[in-house]
Design an enzyme around this catalytic site. Structure first.
Site: not given
Ligand code: EPZ
Length: 439
Positions: A22-23, A93, A117, A122, A309, A331, A401
């Protein structure tokens, strides 16, 4: 509003095919925006998130079709409405990753700001900072991010590290935008997740020039245009990890086909630590547990660390382990909606900020529980497989999902999961109550 009724305990045994990721699929679908023409993406799973993303691309002007063999075809010749509407973005998102490609191809994009969320804060500040450094003017208007670059994007050095390390979709957005930028872009502290490697490989197939794929430093030489391509997404390592835990928690044995252990070293390391065997087998692996579940400490981190995840699923496993385990979420520090629900099933979990102490119990007891997000719902289903009695998991739309027909695939290897609509459940309940009243 379906529910799952799960009879436990069971012991799983058999073969499971792992679906496409999916991701990886979501950002690769967004990448189709970058090239005028028909992109063909193979092995994209049938999930509600994929349908929502298809609606999003359709709303931009793309034509989305599924061919009889399951290939997803995205015709992006005409994109006449570069706006990601609130009604779609609020449901998923990951919609945010159309921002970079739209900006790069059209010089303008409007995407609704993603809302709250269940798994915690996020923000997308790093996404926007990266696009600004490429030369975009970005502002917020009525809840929409408006990004413009009338003279096109220009390559530069960008640091993408954040308070919790790298950002996956942030890297995807900036990487896609930089493929059509003038000159060279260096993305430092880029995410190294296999899904980002898959995206970069797909972009390379489309004609992009990217070095350092798989490392925290991506070097992109901008090109004038990209071509649509045919690409097959990688297997879903989080789905594979979830089925591995299903074998482990039921003291069963599952053969997983089409799963790449290379993408799961941290996961396999923890499983072996816990006393689960994971053996390589043709086209996949065999996962089994014979002895007791040993306690283990888990700390989630960006790849190649342990994936956030799979945190909830492993917590369900360790909840019936011997002794105390410690789970630290580095994370998404608030990603613990499953804790209270597992405690309703007689687990003994105590949360202290981003840490949960898991005191192993002999057994879980069935109870009605509430799914709150995708991976938390997977953990509740896994707990229901071993809990004594009938567990009722509400709001299983969360699990749809990210897992295709999970109940059917688990039932094929020995589970007893029944999907029902909440209404029929309520109907049954009311008739029971009126019977009682009559008596
Ligand atoms: C991706 O989300 C995945 N989603 C998430 O999977 C996964 O949990 C996450 O990466 C971490 O591995 C998809 O790929 C669709 P991040 P993403 O930006 O990219 C902070 C699932 O269950 N951050 O890597 O949105 C954020 O708050 C989903 O399939 C900032 O501070 O996650 C978090 O604490 C859920 N500022 C950390 O970084 C930003 O601009 C990592 O988030 C962006 C992120």
């Amino acid at each position: 509003m379906d529910i799952f009724r799960i009879e436990g305990p069971v012991q799983l045994s058999g073969v499971v095919n792992i679906n496409g990721s999916k991701n990886a699929s979501l950002p690769i679908m967004a990448a189709a925006i970058l090239a005028a023409g028909e992109s063909v993406i193979k092995a994209v799973p049938y999930l509600s998130d994929i349908s929502i993303f298809s609606q999003l691309l359709g709303q931009l002007g793309c034509r989305i079709t599924r061919s009889p063999n399951g290939d997803l075809c995205i015709d992006s010749r005409v994109i006449d409405n570069p706006v990601g509407e609130y009604e779609i973005v609020r449901r998923m998102r990951a919609s945010i990753c159309i921002l970079g490609p739209l900006l790069a191809r059209y010089g303008r994009a409007e995407v609704s700001m993603p809302g709250g969320c269940a798994i915690g804060d996020r923000p997308i500040d790093i996404h926007l900072q990266g696009l600004r450094e490429l030369g975009a003017k970005v502002h917020l208007k009525n809840g929409y991010i408006v990004a413009e670059t009338p003279n096109g994007l220009t390559g530069c050095d960008i640091f993408m590290g954040g308070p919790f390390g790298s950002t996956v979709l942030g890297t995807a957005n900036v990487l896609m935008a930089s493929t059509l930028a003038k000159g060279k872009t260096i993305i430092e502290s880029a995410a190294c997740e296999p899904e980002i490697v898959d995206l970069a490989n797909c972009l390379t197939r489309m004609g992009a020039k990217i070095d350092g794929i798989g490392s925290p430093r991506l070097i992109v030489e901008g090109v004038k245009e990209l071509q649509p391509a045919e690409y097959q997404v990688i297997p879903d390592r989080i789905e594979a990890g979830t089925f591995m835990v299903a074998a482990a928690i039921t003291a069963g044995q599952l053969r997983l086909l089409d799963c790449r252990l290379d993408d799961m070293m941290a996961v396999v390391d923890r499983l072996r630590n816990i006393g689960v065997t994971v053996e390589v087998a043709d086209g996949g692996c065999v996962v089994a547990r014979r002895g007791s579940i040993k306690p283990a400490d888990i700390t989630t981190l960006p790849f190649p660390g342990f994936p956030t995840d799979l945190q909830a699923q492993f917590m369900a496993l360790l909840s019936i382990g011997e002794g105390n385990s410690v789970v630290i979420e580095k994370v998404f520090p608030d990603r613990f909606m499953h804790v209270a629900e597992l405690n309703r099933m007689a687990a003994n979990l105590r949360r202290e900020g981003p840490t949960v102490i898991v005191a192993g119990v002999k057994k879980l007891i069935a109870a009605p529980v509430m799914a709150s997000d995708l991976r938390a719902s997977a953990a509740l289903v896994l707990a229901g497989l071993v809990a004594e009695g009938t567990t009722v998991v509400n709001r299983v739309y969360h699990i749809d999902r990210g897992y295709e027909r999970i109940e059917e695939r688990l039932n094929l290897v020995g589970a007893k999961i029944f999907r029902e609509s909440a209404e029929s459940m309520a109907g049954g309940l009311t008739s029971k109550i009126s019977e009682r009243v009559e008596k």
